[in-house]
Design a protein around this motif. Structure first.
Motif, PDB file in Angstrom:
ATOM      1  N   GLY A 109      79.155  81.675 -19.639  1.00 21.98           N
ATOM      2  CA  GLY A 109      78.941  80.256 -20.427  1.00 21.98           C
ATOM      3  C   GLY A 109      78.328  79.386 -19.301  1.00 21.98           C
ATOM      4  N   GLY A 110      78.573  79.486 -18.104  1.00 26.35           N
ATOM      5  CA  GLY A 110      78.030  78.548 -17.185  1.00 26.35           C
ATOM      6  C   GLY A 110      78.985  77.773 -16.512  1.00 26.35           C
ATOM      7  N   LEU A 111      80.130  77.876 -16.986  1.00 22.22           N
ATOM      8  CA  LEU A 111      81.473  77.206 -16.660  1.00 22.22           C
ATOM      9  C   LEU A 111      82.376  77.830 -15.519  1.00 22.22           C
ATOM     10  N   PRO A 112      82.721  77.069 -14.691  1.00 25.85           N
ATOM     11  CA  PRO A 112      83.711  78.103 -13.683  1.00 25.85           C
ATOM     12  C   PRO A 112      84.962  78.706 -14.433  1.00 25.85           C
ATOM     13  N   THR A 113      85.200  79.740 -14.141  1.00 24.45           N
ATOM     14  CA  THR A 113      86.399  80.323 -14.606  1.00 24.45           C
ATOM     15  C   THR A 113      87.570  79.707 -14.869  1.00 24.45           C
ATOM     16  N   CYS A 114      88.078  78.765 -13.904  1.00 23.83           N
ATOM     17  CA  CYS A 114      89.261  77.922 -13.777  1.00 23.83           C
ATOM     18  C   CYS A 114      89.194  76.776 -14.611  1.00 23.83           C
ATOM     19  N   LEU A 115      88.086  76.420 -15.098  1.00 26.26           N
ATOM     20  CA  LEU A 115      87.612  75.299 -15.892  1.00 26.26           C
ATOM     21  C   LEU A 115      87.602  75.749 -17.260  1.00 26.26           C
ATOM     22  N   LEU A 116      86.914  76.643 -17.666  1.00 25.59           N
ATOM     23  CA  LEU A 116      87.055  77.345 -19.012  1.00 25.59           C
ATOM     24  C   LEU A 116      88.552  77.839 -19.296  1.00 25.59           C
ATOM     25  N   GLY A 160      98.387  79.025  -9.878  1.00 23.59           N
ATOM     26  CA  GLY A 160      98.775  79.928  -8.840  1.00 23.59           C
ATOM     27  C   GLY A 160      97.679  81.108  -9.003  1.00 23.59           C
ATOM     28  N   GLY A 161      98.453  82.173  -8.881  1.00 23.34           N
ATOM     29  CA  GLY A 161      97.655  83.553  -9.117  1.00 23.34           C
ATOM     30  C   GLY A 161      97.505  83.926 -10.547  1.00 23.34           C
ATOM     31  N   SER A 162      97.914  83.129 -11.486  1.00 22.01           N
ATOM     32  CA  SER A 162      97.836  83.566 -12.983  1.00 22.01           C
ATOM     33  C   SER A 162      96.507  82.647 -13.487  1.00 22.01           C
ATOM     34  N   VAL A 163      95.698  83.689 -14.154  1.00 21.00           N
ATOM     35  CA  VAL A 163      94.583  83.211 -14.898  1.00 21.00           C
ATOM     36  C   VAL A 163      94.918  83.127 -16.504  1.00 21.00           C
ATOM     37  N   TYR A 164      94.766  82.147 -17.098  1.00 25.97           N
ATOM     38  CA  TYR A 164      95.229  82.446 -18.612  1.00 25.97           C
ATOM     39  C   TYR A 164      93.786  81.832 -19.343  1.00 25.97           C
ATOM     40  N   CYS A 165      93.168  82.909 -20.014  1.00 22.81           N
ATOM     41  CA  CYS A 165      92.048  82.556 -20.709  1.00 22.81           C
ATOM     42  C   CYS A 165      92.219  83.207 -22.282  1.00 22.81           C
ATOM     43  N   ASP A 166      93.321  82.854 -22.954  1.00 20.74           N
ATOM     44  CA  ASP A 166      93.450  83.284 -24.241  1.00 20.74           C
ATOM     45  C   ASP A 166      92.701  82.329 -25.029  1.00 20.74           C
ATOM     46  N   ASP A 167      92.209  83.060 -26.277  1.00 15.69           N
ATOM     47  CA  ASP A 167      91.704  82.354 -27.639  1.00 15.69           C
ATOM     48  C   ASP A 167      90.516  81.264 -26.695  1.00 15.69           C
ATOM     49  N   VAL A 168      89.600  81.786 -26.230  1.00 18.39           N
ATOM     50  CA  VAL A 168      88.554  81.039 -25.539  1.00 18.39           C
ATOM     51  C   VAL A 168      87.287  81.493 -26.071  1.00 18.39           C
ATOM     52  N   LYS A 169      87.369  82.528 -26.978  1.00 17.13           N
ATOM     53  CA  LYS A 169      86.036  83.173 -27.553  1.00 17.13           C
ATOM     54  C   LYS A 169      85.265  83.990 -26.394  1.00 17.13           C
ATOM     55  N   LEU A 170      85.858  84.600 -25.544  1.00  9.91           N
ATOM     56  CA  LEU A 170      85.182  85.523 -24.558  1.00  9.91           C
ATOM     57  C   LEU A 170      84.577  86.862 -25.238  1.00  9.91           C
ATOM     58  N   GLU A 171      83.528  87.017 -24.815  1.00  5.31           N
ATOM     59  CA  GLU A 171      82.857  88.276 -25.201  1.00  5.31           C
ATOM     60  C   GLU A 171      82.911  89.278 -24.038  1.00  5.31           C
ATOM     61  N   SER A 172      83.104  88.872 -22.935  1.00  2.71           N
ATOM     62  CA  SER A 172      83.407  89.835 -21.754  1.00  2.71           C
ATOM     63  C   SER A 172      84.426  89.231 -20.714  1.00  2.71           C
ATOM     64  N   ASN A 186      90.511  87.316 -27.788  1.00  2.00           N
ATOM     65  CA  ASN A 186      89.264  86.872 -27.661  1.00  2.00           C
ATOM     66  C   ASN A 186      88.421  87.993 -28.209  1.00  2.00           C
ATOM     67  N   LYS A 187      87.138  88.061 -27.934  1.00  2.00           N
ATOM     68  CA  LYS A 187      86.185  89.116 -28.597  1.00  2.00           C
ATOM     69  C   LYS A 187      85.567  89.981 -27.702  1.00  2.00           C
ATOM     70  N   ILE A 188      86.403  90.467 -26.642  1.00  2.00           N
ATOM     71  CA  ILE A 188      85.920  91.546 -25.708  1.00  2.00           C
ATOM     72  C   ILE A 188      85.747  92.813 -25.995  1.00  2.00           C
ATOM     73  N   THR A 189      84.607  93.308 -25.869  1.00  2.00           N
ATOM     74  CA  THR A 189      84.379  94.563 -26.595  1.00  2.00           C
ATOM     75  C   THR A 189      84.453  95.886 -25.582  1.00  2.00           C
ATOM     76  N   LYS A 190      84.491  95.450 -24.386  1.00  2.00           N
ATOM     77  CA  LYS A 190      84.267  96.550 -23.156  1.00  2.00           C
ATOM     78  C   LYS A 190      84.942  96.052 -22.093  1.00  2.00           C
ATOM     79  N   ILE A 191      85.436  96.908 -21.155  1.00  2.00           N
ATOM     80  CA  ILE A 191      85.999  96.772 -19.799  1.00  2.00           C
ATOM     81  C   ILE A 191      85.159  97.600 -18.930  1.00  2.00           C
ATOM     82  N   ASN A 192      84.217  96.758 -17.992  1.00  2.00           N
ATOM     83  CA  ASN A 192      83.443  97.285 -17.159  1.00  2.00           C
ATOM     84  C   ASN A 192      84.183  97.708 -15.993  1.00  2.00           C
TER      85      ASN A 192
END
Length: 331
Positions: A122-129, A134-146, A162-168
């Motif tokens: 979406g053009g936003l840095p991961t740690c802003l979205l 620390g070493g943990s990244v929380y991306c719960d319920d932010v409408k990610l598709e990948s 989220n709406k992730i459909t595949k792990i590449n």
């Protein structure tokens, strides 16, 4: 003649002195008046009365002496107070305007040294979205598709709801510190064959409530695997998939369509959940050793087989080495 004048003056002074009542006489007169008209104990009067009598005894108060002279004319000598050091600095320093600082983002290859992480789709840095602690990244319920690009020092990644459909394969490439992946409640139906096996530190994988139909090869360091509520079938798990996982403690495969127990199971395993599948047969060597009747498996004390079309009472020798019976149908 002088003697006669002195005598006359002496008599006059004597007569005047005899005409003035003495202090004692005035005191008696006052005491008599009070005793006749008021019920007062004169013996217990406080010292204030004594002060009054002493004041009447000729004590005088010196009145201030005022000299009348010419007053100097009033001159307006008021001067405004000098400005403080802070006020002087404010007057000398002009006001400055500040422009907002924009933190530049980078691509995936250069994201390891950036505080906000690489850009997402979406053009936003991961740690802003998302939220990075620390070493943990929380991306719960932010409408990610990948799976978003992660900082290289990520140890725990949470991308639930989220709406992730595949792990590449490229999603977790070179993530040498990643210990846990939790992608609960997405729409994952496909996982690249080598997407996870190359993660040397990966210990916990949680893919609950997805559409996974094939479990890929996993690292040997795993301690927890949870692929419950998916579409795993009879051929969804590779042969001897868990044999070399000597640290595996928890294996959760509930609510799938698995028709057999994925043996051999590592001796470290403590909890095995297989309820609500299609398991119909348990062999004598599924959990125990048919060649060693003295073998005891103390670690595996939590086995769930309820919700399967199997009668546990038909194979009693299959549980002789376990600390307790599995949970399931005994009729």
């Amino acid at each position: 003649m002088k003697m006669l004048v002195r005598v006359i003056l002496g008599l006059f002074v004597l007569e005047s002195a005899m005409g003035v009542p003495s202090r004692r006489a005035r005191q008696v007169e006052f005491d008599t008046y009070d005793s006749e008209n008021y019920d007062v104990d004169l013996d217990n009067l406080n010292l204030e009365n004594q002060d009054i009598y002493d004041y009447d005894d000729g004590l005088t108060i010196d009145e201030p002496q005022i000299e009348i002279g010419t007053l100097a004319p009033m001159v307006d000598n008021y001067q405004a107070p000098a400005a403080s050091l802070e006020e002087e600095e404010e007057e000398e320093v002009p006001l400055r305007t500040f422009e907002p600082i924009i933190i530049p983002s980078t691509n995936i290859t250069g994201g390891s040294g950036v505080l906000m992480g690489p850009d997402t789709q979406g053009g936003l840095p991961t740690c802003l979205l998302c939220t990075c602690l620390g070493g943990s990244v929380y991306c719960d319920d932010v409408k990610l598709e990948s799976v978003p690009p992660l900082p290289k020092d990520t140890t725990h990644f949470y991308g639930r709801y989220n709406k992730i459909t595949k792990i590449n394969k490229s999603d977790f490439a070179n993530m040498n510190k990643l210990k846990r992946i939790d992608l609960t409640s997405n729409q994952i139906g496909e996982i690249d064959r080598d997407a996870l096996v190359g993660l040397p530190a990966l210990e916990e994988l949680v893919l609950r409530e997805n559409n996974v139909v094939q479990l890929p090869k996993l690292p040997a360091a795993m301690t927890l695997i949870d692929v419950s509520h998916n579409g795993l079938g009879s051929r969804s798990i590779q042969r001897e998939a868990f044999k070399n996982m000597h640290n595996l403690l928890y294996l959760y495969l509930t609510d799938n369509n698995i028709d057999h127990i994925p043996v051999p199971l590592p001796h470290s395993l403590r909890s095995l959940h297989l309820q609500n599948n299609n398991i119909q047969v348990i062999h004598e060597d599924t959990f125990c050793s048919s060649k060693d009747i003295n073998y005891v498996r103390n670690a595996l004390e939590d086995i769930r087989l309820d919700g399967n079309p199997i009668n546990l009472s038909k194979t009693p020798q299959a549980y002789i080495c376990l600390p307790r019976m599995p949970i399931g149908n005994l009729i």
